[in-house]
Design an enzyme around this catalytic site. Structure first.
Site, PDB file in Angstrom:
ATOM      1  N   PHE A 274      -6.251  -1.775  -6.517  1.00 39.19           N
ATOM      2  CA  PHE A 274      -5.099  -2.550  -6.033  1.00 39.19           C
ATOM      3  C   PHE A 274      -4.939  -2.472  -4.517  1.00 39.19           C
ATOM      4  O   PHE A 274      -5.286  -1.474  -3.902  1.00 39.19           O
ATOM      5  CB  PHE A 274      -3.812  -1.990  -6.653  1.00 39.19           C
ATOM      6  N   GLU A 275      -4.295  -3.505  -3.962  1.00 41.96           N
ATOM      7  CA  GLU A 275      -3.899  -3.543  -2.541  1.00 41.96           C
ATOM      8  C   GLU A 275      -5.084  -3.305  -1.601  1.00 41.96           C
ATOM      9  O   GLU A 275      -4.952  -2.662  -0.558  1.00 41.96           O
ATOM     10  CB  GLU A 275      -2.793  -2.507  -2.259  1.00 41.96           C
ATOM     11  N   GLY A 276      -6.248  -3.809  -1.983  1.00 39.71           N
ATOM     12  CA  GLY A 276      -7.473  -3.541  -1.226  1.00 39.71           C
ATOM     13  C   GLY A 276      -8.117  -2.283  -1.768  1.00 39.71           C
ATOM     14  O   GLY A 276      -7.460  -1.248  -1.924  1.00 39.71           O
TER      15      GLY A 276
ATOM     16  N   ARG B   6       0.824  -1.215   0.000  1.00 44.13           N
ATOM     17  CA  ARG B   6       0.000   0.000   0.000  1.00 44.13           C
ATOM     18  C   ARG B   6       0.854   1.259   0.000  1.00 44.13           C
ATOM     19  O   ARG B   6       0.605   2.193  -0.760  1.00 44.13           O
ATOM     20  CB  ARG B   6      -0.934  -0.016   1.213  1.00 44.13           C
TER      21      ARG B   6
END
Length: 599
Positions: A408-410, A270
Site C-alpha cells: 500500500f501507499e507505494g 503513508r
C-alpha cells in the site's frame, strides 16, 4: 491583503541527519490529552460493539451492504470528519489526533481500510485541493457517510509510475464536460462508492489531472470483487470509465496538477498507515504475550522460555521506536502548519504543505511501520504454534491482513528510494546543507578519533552511537554521490541500503528523545524499561547499519577506496558490549506480567 502561497523555507524534513533535536521539543504519545484519549476509547468501544461481532460476516462478503452501512454508522459518530473544519460538518483537530485515531482504528480489521480510504484519500483530496463550491457540495455528505468514496489512481500498466496512466479526459465540443475513458484497478471501496477521485490526462497532456466523478454521471462500471489474501472484508474492484461526462466544474485543483495531488495525498496516507501498523503491532504483541502465558509445554508456560522471550522483546523494541518516531513526526507536522499560518500562508495550502515538508519522514515511517507490523504478526503466529495457523485465532487474520501494508501507499522498495531521492533533492535545492556536513565528516575521518564519550546520563552510549551513525550515513552517501553522480539513481540496491541506514537513524533518535523526555518527567528509576528498550534498539541499529554500509561500499567503491570507507564505517558504529539476552528477558517478563503493550 494578498494571501501568502509559499511555505517558510526553514520548515523542512530530513534535518535530523545534520542537526540535533532538543528532547523537550518533541511530542510523545504519553502526552496525549484527556480529550484525545477519550476519542481513542470511543473508537475502541465502537469496534467492540459494532465491528467485532460481524467481522467474519464482513470477511465473507456474503452481505455486501454491511460495509457501507457500518461506514454510515461511523459517520454518525463523527469519526469521518476529524480534522475537517466545522463549516463542512467536521471536527477540527490536529494531525496528532488523526494519527492517534488511526492507531486505535487499526483494531477494526479490514473495515479500518474502508474508513481509511474514506478519510485519507477520499475526503482529503477535496479538502486540500477542492474549491469552495466543491467542498460545500461534497464534504458534508462524505463526513456523514452518505456519500462514500474511493481513489482511482492505479492502472494495469501504471502502478508506482502513476504518471504513465492511460485514462483520458477530453473536453467536449461545447466546452461543458470532460469525457472520461479508461480503466483503474485495485480500487478499495469501489463496490459501493458514490464518488470517485479519478486521475486522467486531458487531451494528451504530459501530466495527470484529477477529477471528482459521481457514479450518477453514468458510464461507470465495475469488475467483480477481487479474491484477496487478506483484508477480505474490504471492497476491491476494477473500475471502468466509458464516455463518462464530467462537468468542467469537477476538475479537482489545477489542470496537470493531479500528480502533485496524488503525491501529497500519499504522504498523508503513508504516515496514517504507519499509525495503523503501530496499533496492529501493539495488538499482536498483546495477543502473543497472553497466549504465551496460557500455553504450557513440559508443565511450564512457554512465556518462561528464552526463545519466546527473545521474540516478544524484539517486537517490543521495534514497536517502541515506531511509537516514538510516529508521534514526533505528527507533532512536527502540526507545528509546521501553525508556523505556516502565522507566516500568512493560506490554510488550505498549509494543510498540504506541512505534510509535504515531512515527506521523507512519512516514507521512512511507512516502511519501518509496515515491517514492524510484519515482524509482530509473523512472530505472533510462531508463538501461537499450530494454533496460529488456525482461522479460529485473531493472529491468523492479522497475519493475512498485514501483508498488504508493505505494498500500500507505494511499495516499501519505492518508499526507500524516495526517502533518499527527496533528501538529495533538498540538499541540491539548498534546503539542507548536506554537502557541508559530508565535508566535515570527511575531514574528521582523516584525524585521530575522539576517545571520550561527550554525552552523559543513562543513554550516553546510545547518543554517542547515534552521532556516529549520522556520520556513517554522510560518509557513505556523500562518497556514493561523489563517485556515481547522476548514475546513482540507477543503483537501486545502493539507494535501498542507504535508506535503511537513514531510517535506523531517525527511529533511534526518536526513541532516545522520547526516553530522555520521559526521564525528565518521571525519573530514571521509573523509566528502566524505556531505557532498556532504547539501548536494545541502538544495538539492533548497529547490526543493520554495518550490513547495509558494507553492501553500499562493496557496491560502488574501488579497491583503493574500500579500506578507507570500511575504516570509517567501523569507527562510526562502535558500541560497548551489552548482554542483549538478559535485557530482552527483562522486557519480555514485563510483557508477560502485563499481557499487553505497557511501555
Amino acid at each position: 491583503m494578498a494571501t501568502n502561497t509559499k511555505a517558510p523555507k526553514h520548515i523542512t524534513g530530513g534535518t535530523f541527519i545534520i542537526k540535533d533535536t532538543d528532547p523537550q521539543s518533541i511530542f510523545i504519545s504519553e502526552s496525549l490529552s484527556e480529550e484525545q484519549r477519550m476519542i481513542r476509547e470511543s473508537i475502541v468501544d465502537f469496534i467492540e460493539q459494532e465491528i467485532d461481532p460481524v467481522s467474519e460476516l464482513l470477511d465473507s462478503q456474503k452481505d455486501l451492504s454491511l460495509a457501507p452501512h457500518l461506514l454510515e454508522k461511523t459517520g454518525e459518530l463523527g469519526m469521518l470528519g476529524i480534522g475537517v473544519p466545522e463549516s463542512y460538518g467536521g471536527i477540527e483537530m490536529d494531525f496528532v489526533t488523526a494519527l492517534s485515531n488511526s492507531e486505535s482504528m487499526s483494531g477494526a480489521h479490514s473495515f479500518a481500510l474502508t474508513i481509511g480510504v474514506q478519510t485519507s484519500i477520499g475526503i482529503a483530496p477535496i479538502l486540500l485541493y477542492g474549491n469552495e463550491a466543491q467542498k460545500q457540495q461534497y464534504l458534508p455528505q462524505m463526513i456523514t457517510g452518505e456519500l462514500k468514496s474511493c481513489y482511482c489512481l492505479t492502472e494495469p500498466d501504471a502502478g508506482s509510475d502513476a504518471n504513465s496512466g492511460k485514462t483520458t479526459a477530453q473536453l467536449n465540443e461545447a466546452g461543458t464536460h470532460y469525457i472520461l475513458n479508461g480503466q483503474k484497478m485495485w480500487i478499495t471501496n469501489s463496490g459501493f462508492a458514490d464518488l470517485f477521485i479519478v486521475f486522467a490526462k486531458i487531451d494528451g497532456d504530459k501530466n495527470l489531472s484529477a477529477f471528482i466523478v459521481e457514479k450518477a454521471f453514468g458510464g461507470v462500471t465495475l469488475g467483480e470483487e477481487e479474491k484477496k489474501m487478506g483484508i477480505k472484508g474490504s471492497s476491491t474492484r476494477q473500475v471502468f470509465f466509458n464516455e463518462v461526462p464530467v462537468p468542467i466544474d469537477n476538475l479537482l485543483g489545477e489542470r496537470q496538477g493531479g500528480f502533485k495531488i496524488a503525491l501529497n495525498v500519499l504522504n498523508t496516507g503513508r504516515i496514517k498507515l504507519s499509525a495503523s501498523c503501530l496499533g496492529s503491532s501493539k495488538r499482536a504483541l498483546g495477543l502473543a504475550s497472553r497466549y504465551a502465558n496460557e500455553r504450557k509445554q513440559f508443565g511450564t508456560p512457554i512465556s518462561s522460555f528464552g526463545a519466546i522471550k527473545e521474540k516478544l522483546a524484539k517486537i517490543a523494541t521495534r514497536t517502541y521506536g515506531l511509537d516514538a518516531a510516529l508521534y514526533r513526526t505528527g507533532a512536527a507536522i502540526d507545528q509546521a502548519y501553525d508556523e505556516m499560518i502565522a507566516a500568512g500562508l493560506d490554510a488550505n495550502i498549509a494543510k498540504s504543505a506541512c505534510v509535504e515538508a515531512y515527506a521523507i519522514e512519512c516514507a521512512i515511517l511507512k516502511v519501518y511501520g509496515s515491517e514492524t507490523e510484519a515482524l509482530a504478526v509473523d512472530e505472533g503466529v510462531q508463538i501461537h504454534g499450530g494454533m496460529g495457523f488456525s482461522a479460529d485465532t485473531k493472529i491468523e487474520k492479522m497475519y493475512r491482513d498485514a501483508r498488504i501494508s508493505r505494498i500500500f501507499e507505494g511499495t516499501n522498495e519505492i518508499n526507500r528510494m524516495l526517502s533518499i531521492d527527496m533528501l538529495l533533492k533538498k540538499a541540491m535545492g539548498g534546503q539542507l546543507d548536506l554537502l557541508g556536513a559530508v565535508q566535515k565528516v570527511m575531514g574528521e575521518l582523516s584525524s585521530l578519533p575522539e576517545q571520550e564519550n561527550p554525552y552523559k546520563g543513562p543513554l550516553s552510549e546510545a547518543k554517542c552511537l547515534l552521532a556516529g551513525l549520522k556520520k556513517a550515513f554522510l560518509l557513505l552517501a556523500g562518497s556514493a554521490v561523489q563517485k556515481l553522480m547522476m548514475k546513482l539513481k540507477e543503483e537501486q540496491e545502493i539507494l535501498i541500503n542507504a535508506a535503511d541506514i537513514l531510517a535506523q537513524i531517525y527511529i533511534l533518535e526518536s526513541a532516545i528523545l522520547k526516553t530522555e523526555q520521559l526521564i525528565s518527567l518521571k525519573g530514571e528509576i521509573s523509566c528502566e524499561d524505556q531505557i532498556r528498550l532504547t539501548q536494545l534498539l541502538a544495538h539492533d541499529s548497529v547490526s543493520v547499519v554495518r550490513n547495509a554500509g558494507e553492501e553500499i561500499i562493496y557496491g560502488f567503491a574501488s579497491e583503493d577506496e574500500i579500506s578507507f570507507l570500511l575504516m570509517g564505517l567501523k569507527r562510526y558504529t562502535k558500541i560497548s558490549p551489552l548482554n542483549r539476552k538478559a535485557e530482552r528477558r527483562l522486557i519480555a517478563e514485563r510483557l508477560s506480567e502485563k499481557a499487553e503493550w505497557c511501555f
